[in-house]
Design an enzyme around this catalytic site. Structure first.
Site, PDB file in Angstrom:
ATOM      1  N   TYR A 109     -42.499  -6.432 -29.125  1.00 32.18           N
ATOM      2  CA  TYR A 109     -42.424  -4.966 -29.142  1.00 32.18           C
ATOM      3  C   TYR A 109     -43.744  -4.418 -29.646  1.00 32.18           C
ATOM      4  O   TYR A 109     -44.267  -4.865 -30.669  1.00 32.18           O
ATOM      5  CB  TYR A 109     -41.293  -4.522 -30.067  1.00 32.18           C
ATOM      6  CG  TYR A 109     -41.205  -3.027 -30.250  1.00 32.18           C
ATOM      7  CD1 TYR A 109     -40.312  -2.275 -29.495  1.00 32.18           C
ATOM      8  CD2 TYR A 109     -42.009  -2.367 -31.168  1.00 32.18           C
ATOM      9  CE1 TYR A 109     -40.241  -0.894 -29.651  1.00 32.18           C
ATOM     10  CE2 TYR A 109     -41.957  -0.989 -31.324  1.00 32.18           C
ATOM     11  CZ  TYR A 109     -41.065  -0.259 -30.563  1.00 32.18           C
ATOM     12  OH  TYR A 109     -40.994   1.099 -30.711  1.00 32.18           O
ATOM     13  N   GLU A 197     -44.402   3.486 -26.227  1.00 31.05           N
ATOM     14  CA  GLU A 197     -43.595   2.332 -26.601  1.00 31.05           C
ATOM     15  C   GLU A 197     -43.643   1.327 -25.455  1.00 31.05           C
ATOM     16  O   GLU A 197     -43.252   1.650 -24.337  1.00 31.05           O
ATOM     17  CB  GLU A 197     -42.164   2.798 -26.844  1.00 31.05           C
ATOM     18  CG  GLU A 197     -41.325   1.822 -27.598  1.00 31.05           C
ATOM     19  CD  GLU A 197     -39.912   2.356 -27.788  1.00 31.05           C
ATOM     20  OE1 GLU A 197     -39.449   2.388 -28.923  1.00 31.05           O
ATOM     21  OE2 GLU A 197     -39.276   2.742 -26.787  1.00 31.05           O
TER      22      GLU A 197
END
Ligand code: ADP
Ligand code: MG
Length: 396
Positions: A109, A197
């Protein structure tokens, strides 16, 4: 403002961030054409909506042939997709992204946000990414690393290496990770983003780093100077009431309650919502009509608030400083007549020309509930939602 994954990936390509080859499609035919052109053996069909959780909700499908791409596209386009991040009714799918399926060795991530406390663009990264990131963040917070960027010098190599090491990227992956992170940072900064993101940031079996998903959010207050970003706005993904309110210069946010709110000033609008909550009610919206609330503006405000079928009562709370209560009152009367308002309307007026304003309401012959204080007005509005208004003072 949010943009779609396919748009974010196109933007990332301009910054040389590696993303899988692919293109958007609005129909089954177009999807097949994109797949033919990609000329790979495995594809991914991804529903394009402004919500995540698509993987778990059936909005990301692997296809092994152009025929399978057709079938997967047909199953997505023209239907709502329900994910953990959409409303219970789901979000209507109008387009899909057809891209090359890559062989994933590992998912991480990587995010960039603005940390309000330090007032800096900050990296948030985790060595475990993918569709279970929320759970990882909850159960193993120590796996998440943060790195704030000093705006005077920008993101530095050593910071990227630190984050990359935390993500267990080594060897040849390290310089690639540094390059990718700096490119993402530039993209964030140059476009006035508030969130980027990349989840997952994938390590492929052949050791490449790829942004497999991309979510981007931009600062609404800076959008005016980024036309190439504002052009990407998709009104279909937004609440039509909010879009219309924006066009009339009204600040409106749809909420889930049943007390419609028409207030001047953002602070007073917040206080009004708090007062409603204090009386065990729920506001149906936030609405700031602004300083110069002309009768037209008030009429538009009523119309937009009443588009929401959950609204069982309307609370108008005006503290007129720059505004004039008599103008607002005229607006209320006009709205009530033009729109044939059926729900109870509670009005609290205070400030400039309050007596004239009350007179306008009284002389209109329309039915209002009136209150002198915010607290009383909120209590009345909440009670009015259940129809129990008999003992209140009603202007006839
Ligand atoms: P969401 O976050 O909405 O669930 P993602 O784009 O992250 O959607 O996709 C979900 C999962 O699907 C990813 O974590 C990844 O495992 C897989 N995936 C997405 N794109 C690709 C791709 N191009 N090739 C292979 N797998 C992919
Ligand atoms: Mg994702």
């Amino acid at each position: 403002m949010n943009i779609h994954e396919f748009q974010a990936k196109e933007l990332l390509r301009q910054y040389s961030v590696p993303v899988p080859a692919g293109s958007v499609a609005h129909s089954v035919e177009q999807a097949a054409a994109v797949a033919e052109e990609l000329d790979v053996s495995r594809f991914v069909v991804k529903a394009q909506i402004h919500a995540g959780g698509r993987g778990k909700g059936g909005g990301v499908k692997i296809a092994h042939s152009v025929e399978e791409v057709r079938a997967a596209t047909d199953a997505m386009i023209g239907r709502p997709l329900i994910t953990a991040q959409t409303s219970p009714q789901g979000q209507f799918v109008r387009r899909v992204l057809i891209e090359q399926a890559v062989d994933i060795a590992r998912e991480a991530y990587f995010g960039l946000v603005i940390d309000r406390a330090s007032q800096r663009i900050t990296i948030i990264a985790c060595d475990g990414g993918g569709v279970d990131i929320e759970e990882t963040a909850r159960n193993e917070p120590e796996r998440i690393v943060r790195e704030a960027v000093d705006p005077a010098v920008g993101l530095l190599d050593f910071q990227c290496r630190k984050v990359a090491t935390h993500l267990k990227l080594g060897g040849k992956q390290l310089p690639a990770a540094v390059k990718l992170m700096k490119a993402l940072y530039r993209c964030f900064r140059d476009n006035d983003a508030v969130l980027i993101e990349v989840n997952p940031l994938a390590v492929t079996l052949d050791n490449r780093l790829l942004a497999l998903d991309a979510k981007m959010q931009f600062d609404d207050n800076a959008i005016y100077r980024r036309p190439h970003i504002s052009n990407l706005r998709d009104f279909d993904e937004e609440d039509p009431k909010e879009v219309e309110a924006g066009a009339h210069g009204l600040n409106y946010i749809a909420l889930e309650g049943n007390v419609g709110c028409i207030v001047n000033g953002a602070g007073l609008a917040m206080a009004t919502m708090d007062a409603i909550a204090l009386h065990d009610g729920k506001p149906a919206n936030f609405l700031d009509v602004g300083g110069g609330a002309s009768p037209e503006k008030v009429t538009n405000a009523f119309r937009i608030v009443l588009l929401d079928k959950n609204v069982k009562a309307v609370l108008v709370n005006i503290f007129a400083g720059i505004n004039r209560c008599d103008w607002v009152a005229e607006g209320i009367v006009r709205a009530m007549r033009e729109l044939k308002v059926k729900v109870p309307v509670v009005v609290r007026l205070a400030g400039t020309n309050v007596e004239q304003g009350r007179a306008v309401l009284a002389q209109s012959g329309l039915k209002f509930l009136t209150a002198n204080t915010l607290d009383d007005a909120a209590a009345m509005a909440v009670r009015a939602t259940s129809g129990a208004t008999a003992h209140e003072h009603i202007h006839k």
